[in-house]
Scaffold this motif. Structure first.
Motif, PDB file in Angstrom:
ATOM      1  N   ARG A  45       0.832  -1.209   0.000  1.00  0.00           N
ATOM      2  CA  ARG A  45       0.000   0.000   0.000  1.00  0.00           C
ATOM      3  C   ARG A  45       0.868   1.261   0.000  1.00  0.00           C
ATOM      4  O   ARG A  45       0.568   2.237  -0.683  1.00  0.00           O
ATOM      5  N   LEU A  46       1.959   1.220   0.769  1.00  0.00           N
ATOM      6  CA  LEU A  46       2.844   2.384   0.821  1.00  0.00           C
ATOM      7  C   LEU A  46       3.539   2.614  -0.525  1.00  0.00           C
ATOM      8  O   LEU A  46       3.690   3.755  -0.964  1.00  0.00           O
ATOM      9  N   LEU A  47       3.955   1.532  -1.177  1.00  0.00           N
ATOM     10  CA  LEU A  47       4.582   1.685  -2.485  1.00  0.00           C
ATOM     11  C   LEU A  47       3.588   2.220  -3.510  1.00  0.00           C
ATOM     12  O   LEU A  47       3.934   3.063  -4.351  1.00  0.00           O
ATOM     13  N   PHE A  48       2.358   1.730  -3.440  1.00  0.00           N
ATOM     14  CA  PHE A  48       1.327   2.220  -4.351  1.00  0.00           C
ATOM     15  C   PHE A  48       1.076   3.709  -4.119  1.00  0.00           C
ATOM     16  O   PHE A  48       0.996   4.502  -5.067  1.00  0.00           O
TER      17      PHE A  48
ATOM     18  N   ASP B 213       3.665   6.097  -5.507  1.00  0.00           N
ATOM     19  CA  ASP B 213       3.650   6.282  -6.957  1.00  0.00           C
ATOM     20  C   ASP B 213       2.463   7.110  -7.432  1.00  0.00           C
ATOM     21  O   ASP B 213       2.202   7.201  -8.620  1.00  0.00           O
ATOM     22  N   ARG B 214       1.719   7.684  -6.517  1.00  0.00           N
ATOM     23  CA  ARG B 214       0.525   8.438  -6.891  1.00  0.00           C
ATOM     24  C   ARG B 214       0.765   9.937  -6.760  1.00  0.00           C
ATOM     25  O   ARG B 214       1.666  10.381  -6.048  1.00  0.00           O
ATOM     26  N   ASP B 215      -0.083  10.699  -7.423  1.00  0.00           N
ATOM     27  CA  ASP B 215      -0.022  12.161  -7.360  1.00  0.00           C
ATOM     28  C   ASP B 215      -0.847  12.650  -6.175  1.00  0.00           C
ATOM     29  O   ASP B 215      -1.744  13.466  -6.316  1.00  0.00           O
TER      30      ASP B 215
ATOM     31  N   HIS C 151      14.952   6.051  -6.354  1.00  0.00           N
ATOM     32  CA  HIS C 151      13.917   6.994  -6.788  1.00  0.00           C
ATOM     33  C   HIS C 151      13.791   8.153  -5.802  1.00  0.00           C
ATOM     34  O   HIS C 151      13.633   9.315  -6.207  1.00  0.00           O
ATOM     35  N   VAL C 152      13.870   7.858  -4.502  1.00  0.00           N
ATOM     36  CA  VAL C 152      13.816   8.919  -3.487  1.00  0.00           C
ATOM     37  C   VAL C 152      14.978   9.889  -3.679  1.00  0.00           C
ATOM     38  O   VAL C 152      14.805  11.117  -3.655  1.00  0.00           O
ATOM     39  N   GLU C 153      16.177   9.345  -3.882  1.00  0.00           N
ATOM     40  CA  GLU C 153      17.353  10.196  -4.019  1.00  0.00           C
ATOM     41  C   GLU C 153      17.287  11.066  -5.281  1.00  0.00           C
ATOM     42  O   GLU C 153      17.665  12.239  -5.253  1.00  0.00           O
TER      43      GLU C 153
END
Length: 551
Positions: free
Chosen positions: A19-22, A25-27, A101-103
């Protein structure tokens, strides 16, 4: 007093992670924040190093959402330290890809690049373990990361790999998401190639984007409205890239209106960007002029939206296209303003990016060479170079790993009769050919699951797992007959080649189990009995035989 965040059970950690990964990836930063608050207590309580790494990785994402660069740097560092204690796996590759991706989103290009390199190497090796959701997600986040670094070719490759993994998994939402991503990445790469003048390849990629979008629509899945709007935008844009500009304009404007009514900041910027690109194409078409000014206004709005959403890559793209567009309209001063801004935003990241990814390919080639050398050394150590069979060391390793007493195991020791005479009367090259052919006959005529090794000289060993003595005798006699019946005429040997075989079987469960060495010695002793009995024979315990051939 307000209640604290809901505490999850330990078994719910996996679900919380997906759920956190989903949400990542959302706006919609608020959705991620809510999920992170809900899972934080259980993540804090987890002590496994891999979950510790995830706790810090997700906290780094939270720092990004909260606009806290110091927290991002500290949490990424802690996550990397925890990952050093985690075994190589698809899950580790996913954690690294998410950190990368965070970096990159935090504009730490160098660190993000190194993390992406490590994630891609791990994902490649983890593919040998088969498809998994973690592997699929690792490719998804790698694709997103590489796209953010303007490495679009590599982003497309990762999206395609992720889509292939998703095709082997039961989750329809995962397949839909990867098809949407493939459509988007192909359309974006097509745009870049079109800008570089590679029109034919750009049209092909746009066609692939359309195919991916249609495949996503064919799935039995109802995506969230924002995801569906993004797919509509991408498909209309891909149609334009395929040359169907007029047909794409109506669907694009309808999707654009929906997004500006209901979408988030990033999606509104994306809708403005792709509509501006479509209008720019129309402006260059004789039948569709008059769209330059609208395209420019849309690009200005898109640049503002991407700056607000932290999408530096697409912000740079807007600057470049504003510079190109205003130059084409004969406004050089304005064009220079936009192009200077683009150059200042782009130069450092692109130069360092090329250097690091060149280094990545060097590292990958070195890794493959190391793997090749390791495989070669393993073959040298465990394979007989003349026959291609496992050698004595390989056989001893196999025998040492057997568990005596749990089920019957038989060994057959095979020796070529009068082999010394072959070498003495003909030549050693003839002797080598006899060894190769006997090895091939043993391998061809043994039972499925039996293993053949070259033990030493002209002696071979056959391991017969789960074979009783009677079964082993029958199998060994089939090997004896295969050698005796083979055509040896072309070698012009003084007499046909035959073999003698000794067989030994582990005792029954109530007896004392034998070591493999004792079992081999017993089979070797029965081989000696077969030789003394006239050769071209099979012997087992107590002189028991299969059907004998002629002496």
């Amino acid at each position: 007093m307000s209640p604290g965040p809901e505490r999850l059970a330990e078994g719910d950690l996996d679900d919380a992670l997906w759920r956190l990964l989903f949400a990542s990836d959302r706006d919609d930063p608020a959705a991620f924040t809510a999920e992170h608050d809900r899972a934080a207590a259980t993540l804090d309580a987890a002590t496994d190093p891999c979950w510790t790494a995830w706790r810090h990785a997700l906290a780094a994402r939270r720092g990004l959402v909260d606009g806290d660069p110091e927290a991002v740097a500290a949490e990424v560092s802690a996550a990397r330290e925890a990952l050093s204690a985690c075994p190589p796996s698809a899950q580790t590759a996913l954690t690294l890809a998410h950190l990368a991706h965070v970096e990159v989103a935090a504009d730490h290009v160098d660190t993000g690049m190194v993390l992406a390199i490590d994630a891609s190497l791990l994902a490649e090796s983890a593919a040998a373990d088969g498809p998994s959701r973690a592997l699929h997600q690792a490719h998804l986040w790698l694709s997103l990361t590489l796209a953010a670094l303007d490495l679009e070719e590599l982003a497309v490759a990762q999206a395609l790999q992720g889509s292939r993994v998703a095709d082997e998994l039961p989750g329809v939402p995962d397949r839909w998401r990867l098809l949407q991503l493939c459509a988007q990445q192909h359309a974006e790469l097509a745009q870049t190639l079109h800008r570089r003048g590679q029109a034919e390849r750009a049209r092909g990629l746009a066609g692939t984007a359309v195919d991916c979008a249609e495949a996503a629509r064919a799935l039995d899945w109802e995506p969230a409205p924002g995801d569906q709007d993004l797919l509509d935008l991408v498909q209309a844009w891909a149609l334009a890239g395929r040359g169907e500009v007029e047909d794409a304009l109506g669907p694009m404007r309808r999707a654009h209106r929906r997004v500006h009514r209901d979408g988030g900041t990033w999606l509104r910027g994306y809708a403005d960007l792709v509509l501006a690109r479509l209008l720019t194409r129309l402006a260059h078409d004789r039948s569709g002029g008059g769209h330059d000014a609208e395209a420019g206004d849309l690009l200005v709005d898109a640049a503002g939206a991407f700056a607000a959403a932290g999408d530096r890559r697409r912000y740079r793209q807007c600057l470049l296209e504003l510079g190109q567009g205003t130059a084409a309209m004969g406004r050089p001063a304005e064009a220079l303003h936009w192009l200077e801004a683009y150059r200042a935003e782009t130069g450092r990241a692109h130069t360092r990016g090329r250097e690091l990814w060149a280094e990545m390919f060097v590292r990958r080639s070195r890794l493959r060479e190391a793997e090749r050398q390791t495989a070669h050394l393993r073959r040298v150590a465990l394979e007989d170079p003349l026959t291609g069979l496992g050698n004595r060391r390989s056989a001893e390793r196999r025998l040492g790993g057997m568990r005596a007493g749990t089920e019957p195991v038989s060994l057959a020791v095979v020796d070529i009769d009068r082999f010394k005479a072959v070498n003495d009367d003909t030549s050693h090259s003839h002797g080598d050919e006899v060894l190769r052919r006997v090895a091939g006959l043993l391998r061809e005529h043994c039972r499925t699951g039996d293993e053949v090794y070259r033990w030493a000289g002209d002696e071979f060993l056959v391991v017969l797992p789960r074979a009783t003595e009677a079964q082993a005798l029958a199998a060994a006699d089939r090997l004896r007959a295969a050698v005796a019946d083979a055509d040896w005429g072309d070698l012009q040997l003084p007499e046909p080649v035959t073999v003698s075989i000794g067989v030994a079987t582990t005792p029954t469960a109530e007896d004392e189990p034998l070591s493999w060495r004792s079992l081999f010695d017993a089979a070797d002793l029965r081989l000696f009995t077969a030789k003394r009995g006239g050769r071209n024979r099979v012997r087992a315990d107590g002189g028991r035989t299969a059907d004998e051939g002629s002496p």
